[in-house]
Design a protein around this motif. Structure first.
Motif, PDB file in Angstrom:
ATOM      1  N   ARG A  98      13.858  35.254   5.187  1.00  0.00           N
ATOM      2  CA  ARG A  98      14.168  35.645   3.808  1.00  0.00           C
ATOM      3  C   ARG A  98      14.982  34.549   3.141  1.00  0.00           C
ATOM      4  NH1 ARG A  98      17.311  41.065   4.146  1.00  0.00           N
ATOM      5  NH2 ARG A  98      16.849  41.174   1.920  1.00  0.00           N
ATOM      6  N   SER A  99      14.728  34.316   1.876  1.00  0.00           N
ATOM      7  CA  SER A  99      15.495  33.313   1.137  1.00  0.00           C
ATOM      8  C   SER A  99      16.902  33.836   0.901  1.00  0.00           C
ATOM      9  CB  SER A  99      14.825  33.025  -0.213  1.00  0.00           C
ATOM     10  OG  SER A  99      14.912  34.157  -1.062  1.00  0.00           O
ATOM     11  N   ASN A 100      17.830  32.904   0.706  1.00  0.00           N
ATOM     12  CA  ASN A 100      19.196  33.319   0.390  1.00  0.00           C
ATOM     13  C   ASN A 100      19.252  34.110  -0.913  1.00  0.00           C
ATOM     14  OD1 ASN A 100      20.341  32.219   2.660  1.00  0.00           O
ATOM     15  ND2 ASN A 100      20.847  30.277   1.696  1.00  0.00           N
ATOM     16  N   LYS A 101      18.400  33.743  -1.869  1.00  0.00           N
ATOM     17  CA  LYS A 101      18.378  34.464  -3.141  1.00  0.00           C
ATOM     18  C   LYS A 101      18.060  35.931  -2.908  1.00  0.00           C
ATOM     19  CE  LYS A 101      16.384  34.405  -7.760  1.00  0.00           C
ATOM     20  NZ  LYS A 101      15.464  33.693  -8.699  1.00  0.00           N
ATOM     21  N   GLU A 102      17.084  36.199  -2.054  1.00  0.00           N
ATOM     22  CA  GLU A 102      16.705  37.580  -1.758  1.00  0.00           C
ATOM     23  C   GLU A 102      17.773  38.269  -0.919  1.00  0.00           C
ATOM     24  OE1 GLU A 102      13.117  40.050   0.528  1.00  0.00           O
ATOM     25  OE2 GLU A 102      13.139  37.852   0.520  1.00  0.00           O
ATOM     26  N   MET A 103      18.281  37.557   0.086  1.00  0.00           N
ATOM     27  CA  MET A 103      19.223  38.154   1.025  1.00  0.00           C
ATOM     28  C   MET A 103      20.536  38.537   0.352  1.00  0.00           C
ATOM     29  SD  MET A 103      20.281  36.745   4.767  1.00  0.00           S
ATOM     30  CE  MET A 103      20.884  35.167   4.162  1.00  0.00           C
ATOM     31  N   PHE A 104      21.027  37.681  -0.551  1.00  0.00           N
ATOM     32  CA  PHE A 104      22.321  37.930  -1.157  1.00  0.00           C
ATOM     33  C   PHE A 104      22.228  38.563  -2.541  1.00  0.00           C
ATOM     34  CE2 PHE A 104      23.362  34.323   1.747  1.00  0.00           C
ATOM     35  CZ  PHE A 104      24.170  35.056   2.607  1.00  0.00           C
ATOM     36  N   ALA A 105      21.028  38.950  -2.973  1.00  0.00           N
ATOM     37  CA  ALA A 105      20.854  39.556  -4.293  1.00  0.00           C
ATOM     38  C   ALA A 105      21.732  40.793  -4.490  1.00  0.00           C
ATOM     39  CB  ALA A 105      19.383  39.889  -4.529  1.00  0.00           C
ATOM     40  N   PRO A 106      21.835  41.703  -3.498  1.00  0.00           N
ATOM     41  CA  PRO A 106      22.700  42.870  -3.708  1.00  0.00           C
ATOM     42  C   PRO A 106      24.168  42.499  -3.889  1.00  0.00           C
ATOM     43  CG  PRO A 106      21.175  43.254  -1.886  1.00  0.00           C
ATOM     44  CD  PRO A 106      21.094  41.788  -2.221  1.00  0.00           C
ATOM     45  N   ILE A 107      24.626  41.472  -3.149  1.00  0.00           N
ATOM     46  CA  ILE A 107      26.021  41.039  -3.282  1.00  0.00           C
ATOM     47  C   ILE A 107      26.254  40.435  -4.662  1.00  0.00           C
ATOM     48  CG2 ILE A 107      27.819  39.537  -2.348  1.00  0.00           C
ATOM     49  CD1 ILE A 107      26.355  39.636   0.319  1.00  0.00           C
ATOM     50  N   ALA A 108      25.308  39.607  -5.098  1.00  0.00           N
ATOM     51  CA  ALA A 108      25.429  38.994  -6.418  1.00  0.00           C
ATOM     52  C   ALA A 108      25.431  40.048  -7.513  1.00  0.00           C
ATOM     53  CB  ALA A 108      24.284  38.003  -6.641  1.00  0.00           C
ATOM     54  N   ALA A 109      24.554  41.056  -7.366  1.00  0.00           N
ATOM     55  CA  ALA A 109      24.476  42.119  -8.367  1.00  0.00           C
ATOM     56  C   ALA A 109      25.783  42.903  -8.437  1.00  0.00           C
ATOM     57  CB  ALA A 109      23.309  43.053  -8.042  1.00  0.00           C
ATOM     58  N   PHE A 110      26.364  43.201  -7.258  1.00  0.00           N
ATOM     59  CA  PHE A 110      27.636  43.921  -7.235  1.00  0.00           C
ATOM     60  C   PHE A 110      28.737  43.081  -7.877  1.00  0.00           C
ATOM     61  CE2 PHE A 110      31.781  44.621  -5.308  1.00  0.00           C
ATOM     62  CZ  PHE A 110      31.957  45.988  -5.495  1.00  0.00           C
ATOM     63  N   ALA A 111      28.802  41.811  -7.504  1.00  0.00           N
ATOM     64  CA  ALA A 111      29.867  40.939  -7.998  1.00  0.00           C
ATOM     65  C   ALA A 111      29.812  40.792  -9.512  1.00  0.00           C
ATOM     66  CB  ALA A 111      29.777  39.565  -7.335  1.00  0.00           C
ATOM     67  N   THR A 112      28.637  40.549 -10.045  1.00  0.00           N
ATOM     68  CA  THR A 112      28.517  40.304 -11.482  1.00  0.00           C
ATOM     69  C   THR A 112      28.681  41.579 -12.298  1.00  0.00           C
ATOM     70  OG1 THR A 112      26.093  40.477 -11.333  1.00  0.00           O
ATOM     71  CG2 THR A 112      27.056  38.284 -11.168  1.00  0.00           C
ATOM     72  N   ASP A 113      28.447  42.732 -11.657  1.00  0.00           N
ATOM     73  CA  ASP A 113      28.556  43.999 -12.389  1.00  0.00           C
ATOM     74  C   ASP A 113      29.936  44.627 -12.256  1.00  0.00           C
ATOM     75  OD1 ASP A 113      27.434  46.234 -13.907  1.00  0.00           O
ATOM     76  OD2 ASP A 113      27.564  47.366 -12.035  1.00  0.00           O
ATOM     77  N   LYS A 114      30.575  44.470 -11.094  1.00  0.00           N
ATOM     78  CA  LYS A 114      31.785  45.237 -10.822  1.00  0.00           C
ATOM     79  C   LYS A 114      33.083  44.439 -10.853  1.00  0.00           C
ATOM     80  CE  LYS A 114      29.458  49.047 -10.005  1.00  0.00           C
ATOM     81  NZ  LYS A 114      29.518  50.191 -10.943  1.00  0.00           N
ATOM     82  N   LEU A 115      33.037  43.161 -10.513  1.00  0.00           N
ATOM     83  CA  LEU A 115      34.286  42.395 -10.425  1.00  0.00           C
ATOM     84  C   LEU A 115      34.803  42.039 -11.814  1.00  0.00           C
ATOM     85  CD1 LEU A 115      33.634  39.869  -7.503  1.00  0.00           C
ATOM     86  CD2 LEU A 115      34.721  42.123  -7.413  1.00  0.00           C
ATOM     87  N   PRO A 116      36.132  42.001 -11.983  1.00  0.00           N
ATOM     88  CA  PRO A 116      36.692  41.514 -13.249  1.00  0.00           C
ATOM     89  C   PRO A 116      36.458  40.008 -13.367  1.00  0.00           C
ATOM     90  CG  PRO A 116      38.429  41.802 -11.638  1.00  0.00           C
ATOM     91  CD  PRO A 116      37.174  42.352 -11.008  1.00  0.00           C
ATOM     92  N   LEU A 117      36.539  39.502 -14.576  1.00  0.00           N
ATOM     93  CA  LEU A 117      36.314  38.065 -14.768  1.00  0.00           C
ATOM     94  C   LEU A 117      37.414  37.240 -14.107  1.00  0.00           C
ATOM     95  CD1 LEU A 117      34.797  35.684 -16.050  1.00  0.00           C
ATOM     96  CD2 LEU A 117      36.193  36.013 -18.108  1.00  0.00           C
ATOM     97  N   SER A 118      38.677  37.629 -14.322  1.00  0.00           N
ATOM     98  CA  SER A 118      39.790  36.828 -13.805  1.00  0.00           C
ATOM     99  C   SER A 118      40.733  37.686 -12.984  1.00  0.00           C
ATOM    100  CB  SER A 118      40.554  36.174 -14.957  1.00  0.00           C
ATOM    101  OG  SER A 118      41.076  37.156 -15.845  1.00  0.00           O
ATOM    102  N   GLY A 119      41.681  37.020 -12.331  1.00  0.00           N
ATOM    103  CA  GLY A 119      42.639  37.711 -11.486  1.00  0.00           C
ATOM    104  C   GLY A 119      42.221  37.675 -10.028  1.00  0.00           C
ATOM    105  N   ARG A 120      42.864  38.512  -9.231  1.00  0.00           N
ATOM    106  CA  ARG A 120      42.592  38.541  -7.793  1.00  0.00           C
ATOM    107  C   ARG A 120      41.255  39.238  -7.525  1.00  0.00           C
ATOM    108  NH1 ARG A 120      46.863  40.600  -3.148  1.00  0.00           N
ATOM    109  NH2 ARG A 120      45.671  39.875  -1.340  1.00  0.00           N
ATOM    110  N   ALA A 121      40.491  38.716  -6.559  1.00  0.00           N
ATOM    111  CA  ALA A 121      39.169  39.262  -6.216  1.00  0.00           C
ATOM    112  C   ALA A 121      38.302  39.359  -7.457  1.00  0.00           C
ATOM    113  CB  ALA A 121      39.316  40.621  -5.545  1.00  0.00           C
TER     114      ALA A 121
END
Length: 235
Positions: free
Chosen positions: A87-110
């Motif tokens: 599997r490509s990294n794009k496919e493998m890490f897609a759920p992590i990327a989706a979570f990060a871009t949707d749930k994480l704040p722009l700045s600050g810790r984590a």
């Protein structure tokens, strides 16, 4: 030199300075227009920043920067080769990327900014710009009384708490905002934003590193070496 000659020379220098300023603003607008295309925005949304009320201008910077940071995170997670199980990294890490871009704040810790730094998609100077302009944005967004205040006033207030604010907003340039007219302060912040956008465009097109390389040492119980970065992600 006669007074007429002196007046003519002064007028010539003034006209030259005016042309240089107009070229400077036009160059910034051209770079912001590239971001408009990337974000599929109507022409002039960013490029005509000098026409915007100050508070709208600052809010637009953050509103445009966040999806760019999202793209940097997604690119950082997918750009390196060697995914597991075919599997490509794009496919493998897609759920992590989706979570990060949707749930994480722009700045600050984590935050998105910290993750983008760990993926080597933004550097310390980019972080300084984003986190500092976010502070100015919050001053506008969270107090309606500030909406009518000129940008230079908020920059001066911020400078009283952080003497390095101009170097953070202007990628190392040291200026005294209180000595500048508001319109020029606005143009300088627009320039800082254009530098961040240029850096982002470069990293979105030049592959290096990636999340798989970041995680690989962890799979063998080794310690990740962050010495390549100038400093640890900000807390």
């Amino acid at each position: 030199m006669s007074s007429e000659d002196s007046t003519g020379k002064d007028a010539g220098e003034l006209e030259e300075a005016k042309l240089s300023y107009e070229e400077f603003v036009a160059d910034i607008s051209k770079k912001l227009a590239v971001a408009e295309k990337r974000l599929d925005l109507p022409a002039g949304t960013l490029a005509e920043f000098y026409r915007e009320p100050d508070y709208i201008f600052v809010i637009k910077i953050i509103a445009a920067a966040e999806p760019i940071v999202n793209e940097l995170i997604e690119a950082g997670m997918s750009r390196s080769s060697g995914g597991l199980g075919g599997r490509s990294n794009k496919e493998m890490f897609a759920p992590i990327a989706a979570f990060a871009t949707d749930k994480l704040p722009l700045s600050g810790r984590a935050s998105k900014i910290e993750l983008a730094q760990r993926l080597e998609m933004i550097n310390d100077d980019d972080i300084d710009f984003l986190e500092t302009i976010a502070v100015i944005r919050n001053r506008y967004a969270h107090n309606i009384r500030n909406a009518s205040r000129p940008l230079v006033d908020l920059l001066k207030e911020a400078s009283s708490h952080n003497a390095k604010i101009s170097r953070k907003l202007l990628y190392g340039m040291d200026v005294t905002f209180s000595e500048l007219p508001n319109g020029f302060c606005k143009v300088l912040i627009g320039w800082g934003f254009s530098v961040f956008l240029e850096h982002a465009e470069e990293r979105l097109h030049v592959p290096s590193g990636g999340l798989f390389g970041l995680l690989a040492p962890l799979q063998s119980d080794e310690t990740v070496d962050y010495s390549a970065w100038k400093k640890e992600p900000k807390r």
